[in-house]
Design an enzyme around this catalytic site. Structure first.
Site, short mmCIF file in Angstrom:
data_model
loop_
_atom_site.label_atom_id
_atom_site.label_comp_id
_atom_site.label_asym_id
_atom_site.label_seq_id
_atom_site.Cartn_x
_atom_site.Cartn_y
_atom_site.Cartn_z
N ASP A 56 0.85 -1.15 0.10
CA ASP A 56 -0.06 -0.04 0.20
C ASP A 56 0.82 1.20 0.11
O ASP A 56 0.73 2.14 -0.66
CB ASP A 56 -1.14 -0.11 1.24
CG ASP A 56 -0.37 -0.35 2.43
OD1 ASP A 56 0.86 -0.55 2.66
OD2 ASP A 56 -0.95 -0.07 3.49
N ASP B 244 7.25 3.71 3.46
CA ASP B 244 7.57 4.65 4.23
C ASP B 244 9.22 4.74 4.33
O ASP B 244 9.83 5.39 3.69
CB ASP B 244 6.54 4.63 5.47
CG ASP B 244 6.84 5.82 6.61
OD1 ASP B 244 7.30 6.48 6.13
OD2 ASP B 244 6.19 5.55 7.57
P1 IMP Z 1 8.03 0.90 6.17
O1 IMP Z 1 8.51 -0.37 6.53
O2 IMP Z 1 8.44 1.89 6.98
O3 IMP Z 1 8.22 1.26 4.82
O4 IMP Z 1 6.57 1.03 6.67
C1 IMP Z 1 5.42 0.68 5.51
C2 IMP Z 1 4.12 0.16 6.60
O5 IMP Z 1 3.91 1.44 7.38
C3 IMP Z 1 2.89 0.16 5.41
O6 IMP Z 1 2.83 -0.94 5.08
C4 IMP Z 1 2.03 0.71 6.62
O7 IMP Z 1 1.42 -0.37 7.00
C5 IMP Z 1 2.61 1.83 7.27
N1 IMP Z 1 2.46 3.12 7.05
C6 IMP Z 1 3.38 3.97 6.83
N2 IMP Z 1 2.79 5.17 6.62
C7 IMP Z 1 1.50 5.01 6.76
C8 IMP Z 1 0.33 6.17 6.51
O8 IMP Z 1 0.55 7.28 6.09
N3 IMP Z 1 -1.04 5.40 6.69
C9 IMP Z 1 -0.97 4.25 6.75
N4 IMP Z 1 0.02 3.39 7.14
C10 IMP Z 1 1.11 3.71 6.92
#
Ligand code: IMP
Length: 176
Positions: free
Chosen positions: A98, A101
């Site tokens: 989705d 981040d």
């Molecule tokens: P990463 O490992 O930091 O890239 O995190 C990715 C995960 O963080 C995504 O799959 C989401 O579950 C969550 N996430 C990060 N930012 C958001 C946001 O703005 N809204 C909802 N979920 C988010």
């Protein structure tokens, strides 16, 4: 009740998902069945829409991961909490996310799937917070780049709220 401010409308999402599905269908046209791996829970709506618009043979799998947290601080370490049902050895895999981040989730999964002997591993994410990158991951198919705001809807939540909103909206934790 509150209505999160619209960042990306239903119509914009629909058009972009159409484009992504067309590109993916073209790129994998002669490669046999594509294994789409959705990362739960956030990708379930995007994956459903994307998968139905592909014109190539496809197989759907899901995976679930959790981030290790120290209090409210995410350490960046990721662990698998639910695995795929079938072997992906020798298969072409597209990981469907989705939102990217920090990049830790996708980085962990790409490594894991490559180690298991997938023929290829590519990534498709609807959203990317490009300024928050901590670990670089290659995004092969991207819907939209966004800022640092917290977004909900179209599968994304804030503490399980607003996941089924039809558009992508921006919220402040104080909204809830
Ligand atoms: P990463 O490992 O930091 O890239 O995190 C990715 C995960 O963080 C995504 O799959 C989401 O579950 C969550 N996430 C990060 N930012 C958001 C946001 O703005 N809204 C909802 N979920 C988010």
């Amino acid at each position: 009740m509150h209505n999160p401010e619209t960042l990306i409308s239903e119509e914009e999402i629909r058009l972009r998902v159409d484009e992504l599905a067309a590109r993916i269908s073209l790129d994998y046209a002669d490669k046999g069945e594509l294994v789409l791996i959705g990362i739960l829970k956030g990708s379930f709506i995007f994956l459903a829409d994307l998968a139905r618009r592909l014109t190539i043979p496809r197989h759907i799998e899901f995976i679930s991961v959790a981030s290790y947290e120290h209090g409210s601080i995410r350490s960046g370490a990721v662990r698998l909490v639910m695995d795929v049902r079938r072997s992906i050895e020798g298969r072409h895999v597209l990981v469907v996310e989705d939102i990217v981040d920090t990049g830790h989730t996708l980085h962990y999964l790409i490594d894991m799937l490559k180690t298991r002997g997938a023929a290829s591993v590519r990534t498709c994410t609807l959203l990317h917070k490009e300024h928050k990158t901590e670990v670089d991951v290659k995004i092969d198919y991207l819907g939209f780049s966004i800022g640092d705001e917290w977004v909900v809807g179209y599968g994304l939540d804030y503490d399980e709220k607003d996941r089924t909103l039809p558009y992508i909206g921006v919220v402040q934790p104080t909204d809830y």
